[in-house]
Design a protein around this motif. Structure first.
Motif, PDB file in Angstrom:
ATOM      1  N   GLN A  35       0.837  -1.197   0.000  1.00  0.00           N
ATOM      2  CA  GLN A  35       0.000   0.000   0.000  1.00  0.00           C
ATOM      3  C   GLN A  35       0.872   1.247   0.000  1.00  0.00           C
ATOM      4  O   GLN A  35       1.951   1.277   0.581  1.00  0.00           O
ATOM      5  N   SER A  36       0.376   2.310  -0.637  1.00  0.00           N
ATOM      6  CA  SER A  36       1.106   3.572  -0.606  1.00  0.00           C
ATOM      7  C   SER A  36       0.586   4.490   0.495  1.00  0.00           C
ATOM      8  O   SER A  36       1.310   5.354   0.981  1.00  0.00           O
ATOM      9  N   ASP A  37      -0.688   4.321   0.890  1.00  0.00           N
ATOM     10  CA  ASP A  37      -1.285   5.126   1.955  1.00  0.00           C
ATOM     11  C   ASP A  37      -1.675   4.203   3.105  1.00  0.00           C
ATOM     12  O   ASP A  37      -2.525   3.324   2.953  1.00  0.00           O
ATOM     13  N   LEU A  38      -1.048   4.406   4.260  1.00  0.00           N
ATOM     14  CA  LEU A  38      -1.269   3.532   5.407  1.00  0.00           C
ATOM     15  C   LEU A  38      -1.912   4.318   6.545  1.00  0.00           C
ATOM     16  O   LEU A  38      -1.322   5.275   7.057  1.00  0.00           O
ATOM     17  N   PRO A  39      -3.128   3.945   6.970  1.00  0.00           N
ATOM     18  CA  PRO A  39      -3.759   4.636   8.101  1.00  0.00           C
ATOM     19  C   PRO A  39      -3.086   4.248   9.414  1.00  0.00           C
ATOM     20  O   PRO A  39      -2.610   3.130   9.580  1.00  0.00           O
ATOM     21  N   ILE A  40      -3.044   5.181  10.347  1.00  0.00           N
ATOM     22  CA  ILE A  40      -2.461   4.918  11.655  1.00  0.00           C
ATOM     23  C   ILE A  40      -3.242   5.705  12.704  1.00  0.00           C
ATOM     24  O   ILE A  40      -3.620   6.859  12.479  1.00  0.00           O
ATOM     25  N   TRP A  41      -3.539   5.038  13.830  1.00  0.00           N
ATOM     26  CA  TRP A  41      -4.321   5.657  14.898  1.00  0.00           C
ATOM     27  C   TRP A  41      -3.435   5.898  16.117  1.00  0.00           C
ATOM     28  O   TRP A  41      -2.585   5.070  16.458  1.00  0.00           O
ATOM     29  N   PHE A  42      -3.664   7.035  16.783  1.00  0.00           N
ATOM     30  CA  PHE A  42      -3.000   7.348  18.041  1.00  0.00           C
ATOM     31  C   PHE A  42      -4.078   7.567  19.107  1.00  0.00           C
ATOM     32  O   PHE A  42      -5.094   8.222  18.849  1.00  0.00           O
ATOM     33  N   SER A  43      -3.848   6.997  20.281  1.00  0.00           N
ATOM     34  CA  SER A  43      -4.819   7.159  21.364  1.00  0.00           C
ATOM     35  C   SER A  43      -4.095   7.513  22.654  1.00  0.00           C
ATOM     36  O   SER A  43      -2.922   7.186  22.843  1.00  0.00           O
ATOM     37  N   ILE A  44      -4.813   8.193  23.538  1.00  0.00           N
ATOM     38  CA  ILE A  44      -4.295   8.534  24.855  1.00  0.00           C
ATOM     39  C   ILE A  44      -5.439   8.401  25.850  1.00  0.00           C
ATOM     40  O   ILE A  44      -6.597   8.696  25.528  1.00  0.00           O
ATOM     41  N   ALA A  45      -5.128   7.892  27.037  1.00  0.00           N
ATOM     42  CA  ALA A  45      -6.154   7.697  28.062  1.00  0.00           C
ATOM     43  C   ALA A  45      -5.561   8.001  29.425  1.00  0.00           C
ATOM     44  O   ALA A  45      -4.396   7.686  29.699  1.00  0.00           O
ATOM     45  N   SER A  46      -6.350   8.624  30.276  1.00  0.00           N
ATOM     46  CA  SER A  46      -5.911   8.956  31.627  1.00  0.00           C
ATOM     47  C   SER A  46      -5.909   7.705  32.495  1.00  0.00           C
ATOM     48  O   SER A  46      -6.867   6.921  32.481  1.00  0.00           O
ATOM     49  N   ALA A  47      -4.832   7.526  33.254  1.00  0.00           N
ATOM     50  CA  ALA A  47      -4.761   6.386  34.171  1.00  0.00           C
ATOM     51  C   ALA A  47      -5.620   6.608  35.408  1.00  0.00           C
ATOM     52  O   ALA A  47      -5.870   5.675  36.178  1.00  0.00           O
ATOM     53  N   ILE A  48      -6.118   7.847  35.603  1.00  0.00           N
ATOM     54  CA  ILE A  48      -6.904   8.166  36.802  1.00  0.00           C
ATOM     55  C   ILE A  48      -8.395   7.997  36.552  1.00  0.00           C
ATOM     56  O   ILE A  48      -9.100   7.322  37.310  1.00  0.00           O
ATOM     57  N   ASN A  49      -8.899   8.609  35.464  1.00  0.00           N
ATOM     58  CA  ASN A  49     -10.345   8.566  35.233  1.00  0.00           C
ATOM     59  C   ASN A  49     -10.727   7.960  33.886  1.00  0.00           C
ATOM     60  O   ASN A  49     -11.895   8.003  33.493  1.00  0.00           O
ATOM     61  N   ALA A  50      -9.749   7.424  33.146  1.00  0.00           N
ATOM     62  CA  ALA A  50      -9.974   6.724  31.876  1.00  0.00           C
ATOM     63  C   ALA A  50     -10.443   7.637  30.752  1.00  0.00           C
ATOM     64  O   ALA A  50     -10.802   7.158  29.678  1.00  0.00           O
TER      65      ALA A  50
END
Length: 313
Positions: A35-50
């Protein structure tokens, strides 16, 4: 701007209310990606309240044709003797190569055609790194496989050198192994790649080869049982590479006081244990300088030095 990277992280640390922090993500792709175009996801979550968030980005890979050829070799022969050099050709692009005659040419070019040396190029059909009677002479990539060389795949090529019987002690001869892509494939062109082999006439005929294998978990201890290759390997920080350096006496007489020398590569550390391992003799390391004292080698006898390095984080 990500010009300078810090340590790899899995936690953002504290972020004060109303403030922000910037992070850098390093994305690597394998050579087999089509593939020439590759999707990528980034996530972040709080360890205190999710609480958290997710964003989607995209990595665009340029379409390319590319070969890598490893490595330059050198060895010794007696007058009238022969030597064989192993090379690895890898398709590092994104299209299948060599599906048509003349698409990728394989050839040898002597740098001094008048020195009397003869050169022949073979395909290592059984991939054992040795010249066998079943290995064919090649001049076209198509002759190595009817279906071509897929992206990420590699083959081994063998250059056989024969010195003239009249060759004098100390005479040197060089030959280039040249891989020449011709025309376009899927509208893409590719560059020529080449290696240069150096052969020296010496009554005491020693041949030195270096190969490697990746050891991602850094837990290999039986080095002689691993499968080595002259192909480049890709490893990440805190992963390991095991090297094998082999010296072989291809001459007709015993050779005494044989020594193997090498260096621990920059930005790596020698893995101890097991440290340096010799199939014959002893080895030492001092300030990254590796010295293996093999001792004597009888005709057609070989000895190997093994060591593993860890890539510094």
């Amino acid at each position: 701007t990500c010009t300078t990277l810090g340590q790899q992280i899995v936690n953002s640390g504290n972020i004060a209310a109303g403030s922000s922090k910037t992070y850098c993500a390093v994305v690597s792709s394998t050579t087999s990606v089509t593939q020439s175009d590759l999707p990528i996801w980034f996530s972040i979550a709080s360890a205190i309240n999710a609480q958290g968030d997710v964003i989607k980005d995209q990595v665009t890979l340029p379409q390319s044709r590319r070969f890598t050829l490893t490595n330059d070799q050198q060895g010794q022969v007696q007058p009238g003797g022969t030597a064989v050099y192993l090379h690895t050709l890898k398709n590092s692009g994104i299209v299948t190569e060599g599906q048509a005659a003349g698409q990728v040419l394989l050839g040898l070019q002597a740098l001094n055609a008048a020195d009397g040396f003869s050169y022949t190029l073979y395909f290592d059909a059984n991939n054992n790194g040795l010249l066998d009677s079943s290995d064919p002479i090649v001049s076209d990539l198509l002759s190595t496989s009817a279906t071509g060389l897929s992206a990420g795949q590699s083959i081994q090529l063998l250059v056989k050198v024969q010195a003239p019987a009249s060759a004098t002690d100390g005479l040197k001869s060089q030959v280039q192994l040249i891989v020449t892509p011709t025309g376009l494939v899927a509208g893409l062109s590719a560059s020529v790649v080449q290696n240069t082999d150096l052969t020296t006439v010496n009554p005491n005929q020693l041949r030195l080869t270096k190969a490697q294998v990746s050891d991602e978990l850094c837990n290999s201890i039986n080095f002689s049982a691993l499968t080595y290759s002259t192909s480049n390997v890709r490893v990440k920080p805190n992963q390991c590479v095991v090297y094998r350096i082999t010296v072989r006496n291809d001459g007709a007489k015993a050779v005494d006081t044989v020594i193997i020398q090498d260096m621990v590569p920059p930005y790596t550390s020698l893995l101890t244990p097991p440290g340096l391992v010799m199939s014959q003799g002893t080895a030492t390391v001092n300030n990254g300088q590796i010295v293996g004292n093999v001792g004597s080698l009888q005709p057609q006898q070989n000895a190997s030095l093994y060591f593993s390095i860890r890539v510094n984080p």
